[in-house]
Structure formats: C-alpha cells, structure tokens
Design a protein around this motif. Sequence first.
Motif, PDB file in Angstrom:
ATOM      1  N   GLN A 275       8.194   9.923 -14.222  1.00 42.64           N
ATOM      2  CA  GLN A 275       7.793  10.300 -15.576  1.00 42.64           C
ATOM      3  C   GLN A 275       8.454  11.606 -15.994  1.00 42.64           C
ATOM      4  N   ALA A 276       8.766  12.468 -15.005  1.00 41.38           N
ATOM      5  CA  ALA A 276       9.454  13.729 -15.312  1.00 41.38           C
ATOM      6  C   ALA A 276      10.966  13.551 -15.387  1.00 41.38           C
ATOM      7  N   GLY A 277      11.432  12.319 -15.147  1.00 37.39           N
ATOM      8  CA  GLY A 277      12.851  12.042 -15.231  1.00 37.39           C
ATOM      9  C   GLY A 277      13.656  12.522 -14.059  1.00 37.39           C
ATOM     10  N   ARG A 278      12.994  12.756 -12.934  1.00 35.36           N
ATOM     11  CA  ARG A 278      13.699  13.318 -11.776  1.00 35.36           C
ATOM     12  C   ARG A 278      14.167  12.232 -10.801  1.00 35.36           C
ATOM     13  N   ILE A 279      13.630  11.006 -10.900  1.00 36.12           N
ATOM     14  CA  ILE A 279      14.092   9.895 -10.067  1.00 36.12           C
ATOM     15  C   ILE A 279      14.227   8.670 -10.948  1.00 36.12           C
ATOM     16  N   PRO A 280      15.083   7.714 -10.576  1.00 32.19           N
ATOM     17  CA  PRO A 280      15.237   6.503 -11.389  1.00 32.19           C
ATOM     18  C   PRO A 280      14.005   5.601 -11.309  1.00 32.19           C
ATOM     19  N   TYR A 281      13.932   4.711 -12.289  1.00 33.44           N
ATOM     20  CA  TYR A 281      12.772   3.797 -12.387  1.00 33.44           C
ATOM     21  C   TYR A 281      12.684   2.887 -11.158  1.00 33.44           C
ATOM     22  N   LEU A 282      13.824   2.463 -10.612  1.00 35.66           N
ATOM     23  CA  LEU A 282      13.799   1.576  -9.442  1.00 35.66           C
ATOM     24  C   LEU A 282      13.210   2.262  -8.214  1.00 35.66           C
ATOM     25  N   ALA A 283      13.403   3.554  -8.090  1.00 33.60           N
ATOM     26  CA  ALA A 283      12.814   4.286  -6.963  1.00 33.60           C
ATOM     27  C   ALA A 283      11.286   4.278  -7.070  1.00 33.60           C
ATOM     28  N   HIS A 284      10.814   4.448  -8.314  1.00 31.02           N
ATOM     29  CA  HIS A 284       9.363   4.362  -8.522  1.00 31.02           C
ATOM     30  C   HIS A 284       8.859   2.959  -8.205  1.00 31.02           C
ATOM     31  N   LEU A 285       9.573   1.919  -8.633  1.00 27.86           N
ATOM     32  CA  LEU A 285       9.162   0.549  -8.342  1.00 27.86           C
ATOM     33  C   LEU A 285       9.179   0.254  -6.845  1.00 27.86           C
ATOM     34  N   ASP A 286      10.129   0.879  -6.151  1.00 27.51           N
ATOM     35  CA  ASP A 286      10.183   0.676  -4.706  1.00 27.51           C
ATOM     36  C   ASP A 286       8.910   1.223  -4.048  1.00 27.51           C
ATOM     37  N   ALA A 287       8.421   2.358  -4.521  1.00 22.77           N
ATOM     38  CA  ALA A 287       7.165   2.913  -3.993  1.00 22.77           C
ATOM     39  C   ALA A 287       5.990   2.008  -4.352  1.00 22.77           C
ATOM     40  N   GLU A 288       6.002   1.454  -5.566  1.00 24.10           N
ATOM     41  CA  GLU A 288       4.939   0.526  -5.960  1.00 24.10           C
ATOM     42  C   GLU A 288       4.971  -0.734  -5.098  1.00 24.10           C
ATOM     43  N   ARG A 289       6.175  -1.190  -4.761  1.00 28.08           N
ATOM     44  CA  ARG A 289       6.284  -2.375  -3.920  1.00 28.08           C
ATOM     45  C   ARG A 289       5.771  -2.091  -2.507  1.00 28.08           C
ATOM     46  N   THR A 290       6.067  -0.896  -1.999  1.00 25.62           N
ATOM     47  CA  THR A 290       5.532  -0.523  -0.684  1.00 25.62           C
ATOM     48  C   THR A 290       4.006  -0.496  -0.710  1.00 25.62           C
ATOM     49  N   LEU A 291       3.430   0.015  -1.795  1.00 24.58           N
ATOM     50  CA  LEU A 291       1.975   0.038  -1.925  1.00 24.58           C
ATOM     51  C   LEU A 291       1.410  -1.378  -1.993  1.00 24.58           C
ATOM     52  N   ALA A 292       2.054  -2.256  -2.761  1.00 20.30           N
ATOM     53  CA  ALA A 292       1.578  -3.639  -2.864  1.00 20.30           C
ATOM     54  C   ALA A 292       1.653  -4.341  -1.513  1.00 20.30           C
ATOM     55  N   ASP A 293       2.722  -4.075  -0.755  1.00 16.39           N
ATOM     56  CA  ASP A 293       2.831  -4.670   0.581  1.00 16.39           C
ATOM     57  C   ASP A 293       1.712  -4.148   1.495  1.00 16.39           C
ATOM     58  N   ALA A 294       1.407  -2.852   1.404  1.00 17.18           N
ATOM     59  CA  ALA A 294       0.353  -2.278   2.235  1.00 17.18           C
ATOM     60  C   ALA A 294      -1.004  -2.865   1.861  1.00 17.18           C
ATOM     61  N   GLU A 295      -1.235  -3.061   0.582  1.00 23.04           N
ATOM     62  CA  GLU A 295      -2.502  -3.647   0.149  1.00 23.04           C
ATOM     63  C   GLU A 295      -2.617  -5.097   0.594  1.00 23.04           C
ATOM     64  N   ALA A 296      -1.516  -5.836   0.587  1.00 25.47           N
ATOM     65  CA  ALA A 296      -1.539  -7.215   1.060  1.00 25.47           C
ATOM     66  C   ALA A 296      -1.827  -7.274   2.550  1.00 25.47           C
ATOM     67  N   ALA A 297      -1.204  -6.379   3.324  1.00 28.31           N
ATOM     68  CA  ALA A 297      -1.463  -6.350   4.764  1.00 28.31           C
ATOM     69  C   ALA A 297      -2.904  -5.966   5.045  1.00 28.31           C
ATOM     70  N   LEU A 298      -3.442  -5.026   4.264  1.00 26.50           N
ATOM     71  CA  LEU A 298      -4.833  -4.614   4.450  1.00 26.50           C
ATOM     72  C   LEU A 298      -5.784  -5.748   4.077  1.00 26.50           C
ATOM     73  N   ALA A 299      -5.473  -6.483   3.025  1.00 21.90           N
ATOM     74  CA  ALA A 299      -6.313  -7.625   2.641  1.00 21.90           C
ATOM     75  C   ALA A 299      -6.331  -8.681   3.741  1.00 21.90           C
ATOM     76  N   ALA A 300      -5.168  -8.960   4.318  1.00 14.71           N
ATOM     77  CA  ALA A 300      -5.122  -9.930   5.419  1.00 14.71           C
ATOM     78  C   ALA A 300      -5.929  -9.434   6.612  1.00 14.71           C
ATOM     79  N   SER A 301      -5.837  -8.134   6.906  1.00 12.31           N
ATOM     80  CA  SER A 301      -6.592  -7.585   8.026  1.00 12.31           C
ATOM     81  C   SER A 301      -8.093  -7.658   7.781  1.00 12.31           C
ATOM     82  N   GLU A 302      -8.530  -7.428   6.542  1.00 12.25           N
ATOM     83  CA  GLU A 302      -9.956  -7.524   6.240  1.00 12.25           C
ATOM     84  C   GLU A 302     -10.457  -8.954   6.456  1.00 12.25           C
ATOM     85  N   GLY A 303      -9.617  -9.929   6.142  1.00 10.07           N
ATOM     86  CA  GLY A 303      -9.984 -11.308   6.442  1.00 10.07           C
ATOM     87  C   GLY A 303     -10.074 -11.558   7.936  1.00 10.07           C
ATOM     88  N   HIS A 304      -9.140 -10.973   8.704  1.00  8.91           N
ATOM     89  CA  HIS A 304      -9.165 -11.125  10.155  1.00  8.91           C
ATOM     90  C   HIS A 304     -10.390 -10.442  10.760  1.00  8.91           C
TER      91      HIS A 304
END
Length: 487
Positions: A424-453
């Motif tokens: 938002q401050a224009g210091r990194i490109p939008y794809l870098a931010h999306l990459d962090a969001e994708r890492t978070l989504a992957d972590a949440e998916a792994a945590l959801a699977a673990s909660e089921g286990h």
Amino acid sequence: MKRRHPWLACAAACLCACTTVGPDYRVPDHAAVRAAAANGPLQGAKAPGVAIAPVPDDWWRLYDNARLDRLVEQALAANTDIRAASANLRRAVALLHEVESENLPQGGASASVSRAQLSGESFLQTTKPPVFNLGDFGFGVSYLIDFFGKLARADEAALAGAEASAATLDMVRVTVAAQTVRAYVQGCAATHELAAATQQLAVQQRTLDATGRLVDAGRGEPADVARERARTEALHSTLPTLEAARSAARHRLALLLGKPPAALPEAEVDCHAEPTLRVPLPVGDGAALLRRRPDIRQAERELAAATARIGVATADLYPSISIGASAGLTGVLSHLGSGPTARWSVGPLLSWSLPTNGVRHRIHRHEAAADAALARFDGAVLRALQETETALSAYTRELERHDALHAAREQAAEAARLQRRLQQAGRIPYLAHLDAERTLADAEAALAASEGHVAARQVDLFLALGGGWQAGGKVAAINATGNEKND
C-alpha cells in the motif's frame, strides 16, 4: 415301622449327595487381564491435551454440541446393527430360559382311540380274537435329578452366553456412537477444508489475473501465465474431492441413523468447523480400560461358557437318574373308567451309556475350545491396550503438529499484514503481496486439514477407550428371572 418305599430314601440320599463335575470357572491367574502392566497407567496419559480422569459414559457431550448429541441419540435408537444385536441378545435370553426349563419337572398327556384286532398268537392262542374298540388315556411326569451337575453346567454356559451377547450389544453401541461422531466430524472437516481450498483458489486466481496483466503490458513472460494457470487448475481439482467427502459423510450419517440418504437433509447436519473438546481428553488407566471395554467382557464370558461346557460333557460319563410317575386308563373303550382298566406307576429310572461312544473325545474337544477361548480373551486384552496406546500416541502427536501449524499460520498472517502495508506504501510490487497472501492461504488450508485430523484422532481414542455403551439406552443385565433391566 416297616419301610414300604426304600427307593424314596435312596432318591433323597442321591439329592443330598449331588455334585457338579467339571472345572469350576475362574479367571486364570496367568491370564493377561491379571498382569500388573496391563492394569497400570497408560504410557501416554501424561501428554499434553489428555487427563488421567474417568471416561464419561456419554463422552460425545464433551464437545458441547447439541446437534451432535441429538444425532448420537438417534443413531443409538434406530441403527440397524444395534437392532440386530438386540435381537441376538433376545435369542440368547430365550435359549437361557430353554435350558433353565430342563431343571423343572417334565410332564405330558396322551390319548388315543382305535378299532383293532389283536393277534391271537401273541397271547399263545389259536383262536382269532374279536375286533375291539380300544382306548388309552394317561399322563406322566418325570424329574431328572441333576446328580452330577450336567444341568447346572448347562445353565452356567447359557447364562455366560447371554451375558456375552449383552456385551456384544454394548460393543455395537460403542461402535455406532463413535462412527456417528466420526461421520459428523468428517462432514464438518470437509466443509472446513473446502472453505480453505476456496480461499486458496481465490488468491491464486488473483495472482493469475495480475500475472496476465503484466504479460499483456510486456513486463512478464508467457511461461509465467502458464505456470500460474497450472497452479490454479491444481487447486481447482481439489474441490470436487472435498465436496464428495462432505456428501459421503452425510450419507454415512444417514446409514447410521437408519435412514435412506434422501431422508436426511443436508441442513440437518450442516456445520462449518469441527467440534472441539471443552476439557482435556480423559483417558483413565489400564484397569478402568479393561473393565470398560465390552469386547473384553464378551471374551471373558465366552471363556466362562466354554469352561462350563466341559462340565456338561464330563457329566455324560456318569449315570442319569430321574424319578417318574404315570397314571391312566387302558382297555376296551366301553370299559374305560372301570377298575380293571386303571394303571399307574411310580419309581426311579437309571440310565447309563458306557463311555465308548466318544464322550472322552468330546470332553477333550471342549477343553481345547476353552483353551482357544482363553487365547481370545488374552488377545482381546492385549489388543485393547495396543489400540488405546496407539490412538493416544497418534492423538498427542497430531496435537503437536497442529500447534506447529497454528504457529506457522500466525507467522504467515503477520507476514501478509506487513506485506500489505508495504504494498500500500508502494514499496513492493502487488505480486509480492499476493505471494504472502498465498502463503497465508496455504497455511490456513494445512491448519484446517490438521484440525480435521485432530478431531478424527479424538474419535479413534474414544473408540479405543470403549466408552458409550453405558449411556446407550437400555443395557441388558440378566437377573434372577432372566429378564432385562436398566443397568
């Protein structure tokens, strides 16, 4: 005073001297259930997330989920496996009553009328007798003196068999309760994982769109778009599997509830997150486990029945003694009721088959069956301990994994927050931010699977602990009359 019926005194003496042949049942000292190691604390009972506390009868209420409580109650009331086990128990109780009736006096009555001509030769006469209308009416009663305990041992075997059937019914209740909770948890887990996968797909779709715009602007390579499209399709491919798992869980619930799938609306079992325990999972100790597991009680009762059958077979080596009486009228039909047609008899009957008809081999066969029953009893004890320790270890290790994944998800969320501020401050490109969001989504998916286990491992552990049959409604207990009563 003259003794007119000396056989009555003999019968009384026999009654007083009755004995019971065959081994008296007791759990052998060398049985696995008596081992100190089997009755001590469980090895994993001190791990985080569990407590050395008694396992409650209705353990599923620890989730504090009214919908789940209602589903388990419905399953325990209508499940087809429970209905079949209940019918088998009724059959075993009926067999017990049948065997018990052998201890009662046996009686009968008979009546016949015939027109016949008797053989003169049978009376050493050469003239032909006239044709008569003959009649015979009578009744008789007999009582088998259980001098060597054959009937007593048969009663023991039948009672132990009925109690084994009751334990089988309890084991079915345990399984049905656990499978109902498992199916509900699996449906919740599939819905939770589906939501996490959908979020992953949404983030990946945004990444694909951003990459496409960069390529269109000449700031990227077409291979980048192909790579992101491949990731998108791979994520999309996981959705049908999760949807099928959610439907399969609902269909299993319908089966457990004794309903066709169409009779169980999806809204009735809809949930979006796995139920969680409000307290550490109670596991108790080895001694409580061995007392609680119905399959151990079933194996022990089968051992008792097999031991009693040795006595039943052994009694065949000895004479059978009974007391009987009969009375009636036999003669020409028109004369029935007159003095000459009356008949009666009373007295003891002794019969004895010489032990050359395989009796000893039959005894050896039942002795071998008792040895096999003891081996199954030991196996049930060892299997119960193995299943519980394995389930306990799997649960505690999955808790450790879940804690690590939860920490990873928190770190991914913090990284995504920081990357969002930088973007938002224009210091990194939008794809870098999306990459962090994708890492978070992957972590949440792994945590959801673990909660089921974690939830699934909890059900495995509760099933291994053998709780649930006590609160399953009417528990069969054979009382003095053989009726069922509430435990």
